[in-house]
Each structure stands twice: as C-alpha cells, then as structure tokens.
Design a protein around this motif. Sequence first.
Motif, mmCIF file in Angstrom:
data_model
loop_
_atom_site.group_PDB
_atom_site.id
_atom_site.type_symbol
_atom_site.label_atom_id
_atom_site.label_comp_id
_atom_site.label_asym_id
_atom_site.label_seq_id
_atom_site.Cartn_x
_atom_site.Cartn_y
_atom_site.Cartn_z
ATOM 1 N N MET A 41 0.790 -1.228 0.000
ATOM 2 C CA MET A 41 0.000 0.000 0.000
ATOM 3 C C MET A 41 0.826 1.283 0.000
ATOM 4 S SD MET A 41 0.352 1.238 3.313
ATOM 5 C CE MET A 41 -1.170 1.996 3.847
ATOM 6 N N ARG A 67 11.199 -6.060 4.766
ATOM 7 C CA ARG A 67 10.931 -5.771 6.180
ATOM 8 C C ARG A 67 12.189 -6.092 6.972
ATOM 9 N NH1 ARG A 67 4.466 -7.175 7.071
ATOM 10 N NH2 ARG A 67 3.829 -5.527 5.655
ATOM 11 N N ASN A 212 -3.898 -10.494 4.463
ATOM 12 C CA ASN A 212 -4.367 -9.464 5.390
ATOM 13 C C ASN A 212 -5.257 -8.487 4.615
ATOM 14 O OD1 ASN A 212 -4.701 -7.796 7.536
ATOM 15 N ND2 ASN A 212 -2.600 -7.003 7.553
ATOM 16 N N VAL A 214 -6.962 -5.048 4.972
ATOM 17 C CA VAL A 214 -7.008 -3.879 5.846
ATOM 18 C C VAL A 214 -8.099 -2.943 5.351
ATOM 19 C CG1 VAL A 214 -5.698 -1.978 6.857
ATOM 20 C CG2 VAL A 214 -4.519 -4.068 6.184
ATOM 21 N N THR A 236 -5.122 -4.721 0.672
ATOM 22 C CA THR A 236 -4.890 -6.124 1.017
ATOM 23 C C THR A 236 -3.452 -6.508 0.726
ATOM 24 O OG1 THR A 236 -5.261 -7.239 -1.077
ATOM 25 C CG2 THR A 236 -7.220 -6.576 0.162
#
Length: 883
Positions: A41, A67, A212, A214, A236
Amino acid sequence: MTSNEIRQSFLDFFSSKQHAIVPSASLMPDAPNLLFTNAGMNQFVPYFLGERESANPRIADTQKCIRAGGKHNDLEDVGLDTYHHTFFEMLGNWSIGDYFKKEAIEWAWELITEVWKFPKERLYASVYKPGEGDPAEFDQEAYDFWKAVFEKAGLDPEIHIVFGNKKDNFWMMGDTGPCGPCSELHVDLTPDGDTKGSLVNADSPYCIEIWNLVFIQFNATPEGDYVPLKAQHVDTGMGFERVAGIMATSKNFTDFSTPPSNYNSDLFDTLFQEFEKLSGHSYQRTLPADLDNITDVEMKDIIFRVLADHIRCLSCSIADGILPGNENRNYVLRRILRRAVMYGRKLGLENGFFANLVPVVVNQLGHVFPELAQQEEIIKKIIKSEEDAFGRTLDRGIQLFDKIATDEGEISGLNAFTLYDTYGFPLDLTELMAKQKGISVDTKGFEVEMEKQRSKARASQKKSDILVADSDSALEATKFVGFDTMADEAELIDIVEADDAAYLVFNQTPFYAEMGGQVGDTGAIEFEGAHFQAVDTIKDPNGRHLHKVSGDLAGIALGQVANLIVDHDRRKSIERHHSATHVLHWALRKVLGTHVRQAGSLVDNQRLRFDFSHFEAIKPEQLALIERLCNEQLLANCKVEWFETPFDQKPKEVMAFFGDKYGDVVRVVDIGGFSKELCGGTHVRGTGEIGLLKITSETGISAGTRRIEAIVGDSLYSHINDIESTIAIASKSLSTAPNELLKKIDVVLARNAELEKQLKSFKQKASGNLADDLLKAAKESNGLKLVAAKVEASDPNALRQLGANVIGKLEEGVVLLGAEIKGKVSVVAFASQGAIAAGYKAGDIIRETTAKLNGRGGGKPDFAMGGAANVADLQKTIDAFSL
Ligand code: SER
C-alpha cells in the motif's frame, strides 16, 4: 501450481474484477519516514489520504517489499523459521474509495477456495476487537461478512472467526499515516487440520497468516490521534511466498504430513541447488529444535534459508538503487550482506560466492521485475565489491572474536565496538555469533563507545558556531528573501553573543545560511552609523539565520533597520558550483547508472565536492564522458527553475534523498527538465552562467562511496590562468613558444638521456683508471695483495663499483676502500677466495674498520659494506690496515 502460475492467477482474478494491474513500486519508498517499501500500500498512500486521485479506483499488483529495520522488521527471524523473509512479494488488491469490506472478503474467499482450492475447513479469519486503550470499535461489519461466508461453506463461524486487538488486527504502515482495522486469513497446516483456531496468531509454523485485508478508515497523526478519512479504502496484502510454500509442501493440498515451508516452493529451488553444488551439503528441511543447541545439520539448513533470503533482498534493493552503505537503509543492507557473507563462510563458501548468486535470482524474478535483469551486471559488481571489502577484515575479525569468546566468555562493549569499527562487524552480527556460542554481548557498553566516537567526530568537524543558540519553540525562523535578491532592508531582532564573535538576527535576510552543502553567505551589514562585515551565515536549530560579525556592537540596538548586502560575486560563484553539482549528479547517473545517489555535498565559491554511491573507481573514459555531458548541458544554456510544492505532490521523477528530512512543503529545482531535485539552495538562472566544468579529482572515500571535485566558471577561469602562466614560465625557461613546448620537452629529455649515457661511460672509464692506479700501489704479503685506500666517490654505489673493479684485477688479495660521502664515511671491502682461505673475510674487515670509526657494517666473506660518522680518522684507520 508453480509460483509463476500463482502470481499470474492472482492478477488475472482481480483483472476479471475490473482491477487495473500496475507494476511494483520501487523498494526505495516515496515517504521520508520509511526505510524501505514495506507493504503493497505504500505507493497508494496519497490516494488513501485524498491528496491525489487514482486513475482507477481498483488496482492490483505484486509489490516488492523489505521488512528489515524500522517498524516491521523480520530480519532476526529469517532462517530460524520457514516463513519470515527480509524480502518478499506482496500480492495486493486495492479499492480507492470504491468497494469495501463485503467485496474484499468475498473475493479473497473466492480466489483462495475456488481458484486455488484451499480446503475451506482449514481456514480461519480474524476480526478486530479493540483491547483497552485501542482505537476504533469492534469490526462488526467484517464479522458479519465472514459469518455469512463460513455459514455458506457449512462451517461454524464461532470456530472459524477469531478476534484480535490492535497488536494483531489493526494495521499501521508506520507510527503515522493511513490505517484501520484488519481481517487476516490463517491456514491450519497441521496433519489433521483440526486445531479449531487455537493456533491462530500463536507463532506456530503450522498455522500461518496468508492474507491481510485492511480496511483503511483513519489517518494516524503524529499527535497520536486517529482521524477518520473522508473515504474508506481497501488495502490487502497476500504473502506470495507463503501461498506458494503451502501449495508446494502440501502437493496442492493433498498431503499435510510434512511441515510447511516457504522454502519448499519453486521460488527457492534454483538457489538451493546452487548452494548444494557449492557446499556439498544437501538441504535437509530441518528446523532448530532447540535454539540454544543448534545441530550442525540444522545450522546448514538455516544458512541455506538465510542466504536464499538475503541474496533476493540485496539483488532487488540494488536494482532499485539502494546500495549497501554506512547509514540508514544503506547500512541495513550492508548488515544483511555481511550476515550472508559470514554465514557463507560457515558453509565453506569462498569470497565472491554471494555475487555469483545474482544471476540465479535474475533468472527467477527478472521477468516479473525487469529492473533486476537490466541491472544484473551492476548488482553483481556492487555485491562483489562489498564482499571484497568485508572479506579483507573478516578472517582477522573472526579470530579476534574467537579469542575474546574463549578468553573472556563474553563480548564487552569495547570489544564489540572494536569488531565494528576495525573489522566491520555490525553489532547484530556480533550478537548473532555470540548467541551461537552461548555468550552475551554488552550492547549498552557498545552504544557508549559509539557515542564517544560520535562526539569525537562532532567535535572535530563541527564549528562551535552552531552551538551558540539552542532550540526554542518561541523563536521563529528567519524569512529568507535571498532567492530573488541579494540586498534588502531588515530589522535587527536579536543579537547572540559568543566568545569569539556575535551573531546578528534579522526579521528577514537575503543572506543564505549554510545548509544542504551550500556554504553561508558573506557581505556587508550597514546600520546608520555602524557598518559590519558578515563573515559567515549559519542557521540555528530554530531556522534563524545568524550573521556572524565582529567589532563593537555598542552603536546598534534591537529594532534598528540595516541594509543587508550579500557579497554578490562570491554568491554567484557559489550558485554556479551548486547548479553544476545538480548537472554533475545527472551526468553521473546517466553514465554510471541509476544506483548513483548523493551521499554528501559541499558547494562553495571555489569548487564543488560531491560524494555519491558507486562501487568502483570511475574509469578515465567514463570520467571524460561525464565531464563532456555536463559541459554540453552548460553550453546549451538550459533554463533553471524552481518551485515549491507539497512533498506528496512533487513530480514523480524528482530525486529526493530520504536520509534527509524534508518538510511538508519542498522546493524542486528543475534544470532544463533533465534534472529535478529537491533542494533548498540558491541557483543560477540558466546553465550558461556556469561557464564550463572541469573535474579536478575522483577518489574513493569509503567502501561504496566515491568523491568527485570539480570547478566551474570563475574558479575554472583562474585555474586555466594558473595553468597558462605555468606554461608560459616553462616556455620561457626552455626558450620556446608554448605550442612548441612538448616538442622541446622531448628534445630536452632525449638529450638528457644521451648525456646520462655518456656520463655513465665516463664514470666507468674513470673508475677503471682509478682502479689501475690503485692496483699499481698494491702491497703484497704472503702471496696476497692488498689495496687499502681512501678515495673520492660520489655515492656508496660508485665506491662499491670501484672496489669490484679493483678486486677483479687483483688476482688473490683484499681490497679495502673508504670515502667521505656527504659528510659521512662509507667503506667497502672485498676478499678473494685465497684471501678468505687465509682468514681475511670482508665482513670481519668491515666490522672492525667501522667499529673504529664509530659506525657499523658487515656482509659476506667476499664482500661487505659499512658506514660511519668519524670522517677525521678514516685515512688513519685505512692506512693502519694490513694483512
Ligand atoms: N498493508 C497490509 C499489510 O502489509 C495489507 O496490505 O499487511
């Protein structure tokens, strides 16, 4: 399904639901508060915040994510489990103010169960239920949609829906920005698949989150508020490697007997094959049973996973222009790379192995992320040069580490710092090695040592000036009017007095204060009845411009108005060098590649200095091309323009350097449309003002960082004048015209060589003559001849030559020669075989002779040399020598 099929079917599915398929954004985030792009996103944040409009309200893609470091950091887990990565692909679908929870939930279910055929009974959905102090309400809506979905599938929602608080079910990109409650899909991967949701969010490899969803509803502000957004959005993120791993491990859901692992997917096959080839070890699919007691096989398997993860991470980030380096995100990459090199060593892999893995990654992902394929060679070179640099200290570092570990049983702060500072071991690497040995590292002590070094560095480089004013929120930043004018009136509003000088502060000023590499202005400050010379201008932490002056301040008072007149010529020179820096940056990227990024810059009125990321010395022909391209743009007299814009609305191609902090509103400097940079400095109006550019030096300043110095305009003009006058002086000395100089130099050099030759032959002849004279004076005793004399010689070599000449003609005997050379004694001795047999060794003779003369020497029986200080006794000592 293969991983390629999974990725494609995801995109096809959402394309069939009217989503526009877009390429992955760069791993270099377009937001100053992120280290790396860490979620699909990120690139859509301006849409979520309503700052920009999306051409299509439905979008889907696969996004490269890292990450490691920052809020979402999975680095420590990589390798120890089978489903965390530093680099991974996130498949996502987005609704920008379009569909919301119902469609997002139903489509996720449809794709997963109908297209990919995940067994429905193994799926669990989590729904947001706030804990104490958590934002927002229970997500009833999401709950209801999931309930309907599970009921339709004949599954009990009471079992298949679980709840989570802010920690698990409220998604935030960072501490601020768009956020909202989320619903995750988890898969039960136990052999029987009957854990009834008990393993959800329990850190079990047998039940992992794959998707996920969101529901973006808020904007988290720096003050800690959650402000509702005007429109609601869907964000997502599906874990591509996880889905591929599950399908591969379970053989498309037919066999759940083996533990799931992302590394079973074909994404890692070719890398693992390569490791097997290189190490002779075959991957055993083990996981550490006891982290404090990792077996040899487990460790090798961990290393396989770490290396596979890390090479994907490094390759993709370098392809996006993020290089290993010393600070911020660049240091995160260097740490990851050094970790990999260290692990590779454990597997017995040779230096350079890591760079050789790049083609394997390119084969696997190059068709999805074309920049990887385009930059393959550069990626390899950069990794190789990093490996080489670390490789130079690694072994000695490991030795030191082992010694400390054995001798002391723990790693002190100072030792951890030495490992970091001298051997290039990032702290987390030292910690990792210590953990594997079961010993501790004093990280606090390390920080203390780091801080000591930082303050030393600050003390050595920072002017004390900046310390003259503290941060004070009551003080307003000075209005800078110097973009448009170099002289203006202003009111004196403060005087800051320091030991060596005083600093005048005005309500506004045309004086540029040192910032972003551009030095501060100098000039005149004229009050009625009192004139000052500003010798520098700096900015204090409040954004006030401090004009440094000396002299008597008695005649001025706050509230008085002064004329502020910038030293025009100096400022123009500074501007030329500053604009030229932007042009140079553009040319560097064009010639060397887009991995080039500014790492530091200094611009004054005499030169520019530009530091940038690049992995090797620039070749002369590249440097020539860079210089030529710059000069072409200068001669083209391109327009230089600047404008202010909110950071989020800056043109896409604008280069921003996120190590730097930018405010909400930024200034874009556009040179001829080819160079667009965020920059707060002052510039020329057209590149023609710069004149010409000459690169004066190119050097390396640290691993992966190069420095170019260049001069332009008036500095270059003076430089050319200097060169011309040197040439004029040289021409005069050689009595020739400047354009005949080279020819004349050749003639002089040739003549010089000829004279050298003649001189040598004269010397030889003279030495031969002298040798003959000495021979005539030789004394004889017991069948041996002796030549012992003090002679003239220009240097010890000539003396030695003479001695060799004499002994060559002497038959059997000894030669001892001494000379005074530059105020000191030089002696040589030679002994023939017969003389040696009779007990006369050159080495002994020299030792004895020099000892008498306050000196030293020695050598072999047939030849020896020495030196001494006592010139006065040389003759006497030589005369005294006899056989
Ligand atoms: N932003 C969410 C995540 O990264 C979903 O895309 O998990």
